[in-house]
Write a protein that holds these residues in place. Structure first.
Motif: not given
Ligand SMILES: Nc1ncnc2c1ncn2[C@@H]1O[C@H](COP(=O)(O)OS(=O)(=O)O)[C@@H](OP(=O)(O)O)[C@H]1O
Length: 565
Positions: A486-512
């Motif tokens: 499976y090509n995960f590009s689209q999935v990974v493009d969503e960004g990184a999850y659980n960045v920095g403080g307590h933004r939540g395990y399910d919250k993606a922060t975009s790469w931009e």
């Protein structure tokens, strides 16, 4: 005269009784042998049962043994067999010839990772309770199993995930029904290494369905609850199969550090039909970056929160973060004291530059050598560590290195000086197991050694955090888990999850967004954090030196090298 006559009639009467009784004995003997042979035959344990219930007609094959002492019964709807689920094993091999966990059909007790609804035999026999747990789906409903054999419809990732979430929203209902799907993978850690991203990326695969929550921690905190409680966090068999699922799983970073958890995962999952085990996945990040992330997430933010609410006696609430800063220990403070403690626990060098074994190896041996799974390795590695081929001593870092509360003001031996000299500074009780081990939890090799003693090498997968956002890393991992490419590009493009403080395990922060937050760093640098870690250069160097051999052992153990040394 009478006597001989009577005697003769007695003899006649006796002989006339003898023949039928011999015959009767023979019949009983034959019946006994037949029933004995039947008892050993697996076919004898299959009864087809027709039942009508609430207007639906059901046909089941009931598996049970002849003593009727089986208290748990698997009822397999006949219709399930008819739609052709039980095909060849090869149907589930991917292009690498690997099958996802549990997809073997030498038994009808399991639908891939899913167990059909369970019915205690007592309930089966007691019609009054019968309706409580029997499956009430009609025959044609099992048509939903067909997608397993077909290319999964190309629905968007999100609609698949959202839909399946909706389907098993009612965990309580699922608990009552019994059944459930087992995790095919467990992401065991390490905490603050991107376990949330890895989990979300993996469940972005259209044949992988998410759990109700990312981290369930069943094997660490909830073992007193029944296994059904654990399974209720995963899709119902129906929603799992309907979505063409091949696998589900969860990510609990609290599993990795504990030898007992490794043991319990194996013991408990082995008892289930198929005796397959979930695949174990660990993600590891540059140790110093993990340590800094943990310092912020597990110490700075929760302590600030605590102070802001005015929970600490003598410190006013609602000050600014800058004003609260003087009440916090610095990363440098923590690292210096923990490093000294770890050296005593692992290895230490005296004034004459001689290396001594720390107290950890013996303490670990004493604590674990009564456990069959670990005894041999402990004997070879902790008691006779001169033989390097057996590997370095096993150390239970969490259980052996940190000690316990010294007094109400000194929460760990390693902080004795720090806390006594800085009585105004605050360490909250809440995350002590994490705060005490900011470096320790970055020494991934120590806990992982125990998992390698319990699981096959081929069932453990190690990923470097810095490679997580590369879709090829995810494709490789999925293939090795037995999933279709499976090509995960689209999935990974969503960004990184659980960045920095307590933004939540399910919250993606975009790469931009991350790029902007990290001072306009290039996108690549934003993906692989290059934030400065706030400790003095000399301590940074000392730390690097300290962790290097443990990183090296990790790469040896896993057969995978990350970009950090
Ligand atoms: N794809 C990718 N690449 C690199 N780094 C990433 C990625 N995804 C998440 N992260 C960083 O991982 C940190 C969160 O890790 P976890 O989700 O494991 O944390 S937790 O233990 O479950 O709380 C958190 O680190 P910090 O921001 O430094 O705290 C995330 O930013």
């Amino acid at each position: 005269m009478i006597f001989p006559f009577n005697k003769r009639t007695e003899v006649c009467r006796k002989s006339s009784l003898l023949v039928p009784s011999i015959l009767l004995t023979l019949v009983i003997l034959v019946l006994f042998i037949v029933s004995w042979v039947m008892e050993d035959s697996p076919m004898s344990s299959l009864n087809t049962i027709d039942e009508s219930h609430e207007g639906n007609k059901f046909e089941y094959e009931q598996h049970h043994d002849h003593n009727s002492v089986v208290d748990v019964q698997y009822i397999v709807p006949k219709a399930l067999l008819d739609v052709g689920v039980y095909k060849e094993d090869e149907d589930f091999e991917n292009e690498r010839g690997i099958k996802p966990t549990y997809w073997r059909f030498n038994s009808s007790l399991s639908w891939g990772p899913c167990l059909p609804p369970l019915t205690p035999i007592k309930q089966w026999e007691d019609r009054r309770n019968y309706t409580t747990s029997v499956n009430t789906e009609s025959t044609e409903d099992f048509e939903y199993l067909r997608p397993i054999f077909q290319q999964h419809p190309s629905t968007s990732i999100h609609s698949t995930v959202d839909q399946s979430r909706k389907d098993y929203k009612s965990r309580q209902q699922q608990l009552q029904r019994g059944g459930g799907c087992r995790p095919g993978f467990l992401i065991i850690g390490a905490g603050k290494c991107g376990t949330s991203s890895l989990y979300h990326y993996l469940v972005g695969h259209p044949r992988v369905l998410p759990a109700f929550e990312k981290q369930i921690h069943y094997f660490k905190y909830h073992l007193t609850k029944p296994l059904g409680w654990y399974y209720s966090f995963f899709p119902t068999p129906r929603s799992f199969l309907e979505h063409g699922g091949l696998m589900t799983g969860e990510a609990s970073p609290g599993y990795l550090p504990y030898p007992q958890v490794a043991k319990d995962v194996r013991r408990i999952m082995k008892q289930q039909p198929h005796h397959d085990l979930p695949k174990i996945i660990m993600v590891g990040r540059s140790p110093l970056e993990r340590m800094y992330s943990s310092y912020r997430y597990n110490y700075v933010y929760p302590t600030l929160e605590y102070l802001r609410k005015g929970r600490h006696r003598g410190i006013p609430k609602d000050l600014s973060d800058e004003e609260y800063e003087k009440y916090l220990f610095s990363l440098e403070d923590f690292v210096r004291s923990e490093l000294a403690q770890l050296k005593l626990c692992l290895n230490w060098v005296d004034r004459n530059n001689e290396l001594h074994k720390g107290f950890g190896a013996q303490m670990t041996f004493d604590q674990w050598n009564n456990q069959a799974e670990f005894r041999d390795a402990l004997m070879k590695r902790n008691q006779n560590s001169s033989d390097a081929k057996d590997g370095p001593p096993l150390i239970d870092l969490d259980g052996s290195c940190y000690g316990s509360k010294v007094s109400s003001t000194v929460l760990r031996p390693q902080w004795a000086e720090l806390q006594t000299q800085n009585p105004e500074k605050v360490i909250v009780d809440q995350n002590l197991h994490l705060t005490q081990a900011m470096i320790g939890r970055s020494l991934y090799t120590f806990p992982l050694e125990w998992w390698y003693l319990v699981f096959d090498q081929t069932d453990i997968f190690f990923v470097c955090t810095e490679e997580l956002s590369n879709p090829e890393t995810m494709r490789e991992l999925a293939l090795n888990l037995g999933l279709p490419s499976y090509n995960f590009s689209q999935v990974v493009d969503e960004g990184a999850y659980n960045v920095g403080g307590h933004r939540g395990y399910d919250k993606a922060t975009s790469w931009e967004e991350l790029q902007a937050e990290r001072g306009g760093a290039t996108l690549d640098a934003a993906k692989n954090q290059t934030n400065g870690i706030p400790i003095t250069p000399s301590l940074y160097e000392e730390l690097q030196e300290f962790v290097r051999p443990y990183n090296e052992r990790l790469f040896q153990l896993t057969g995978k090298r990350c970009q950090w040394q």
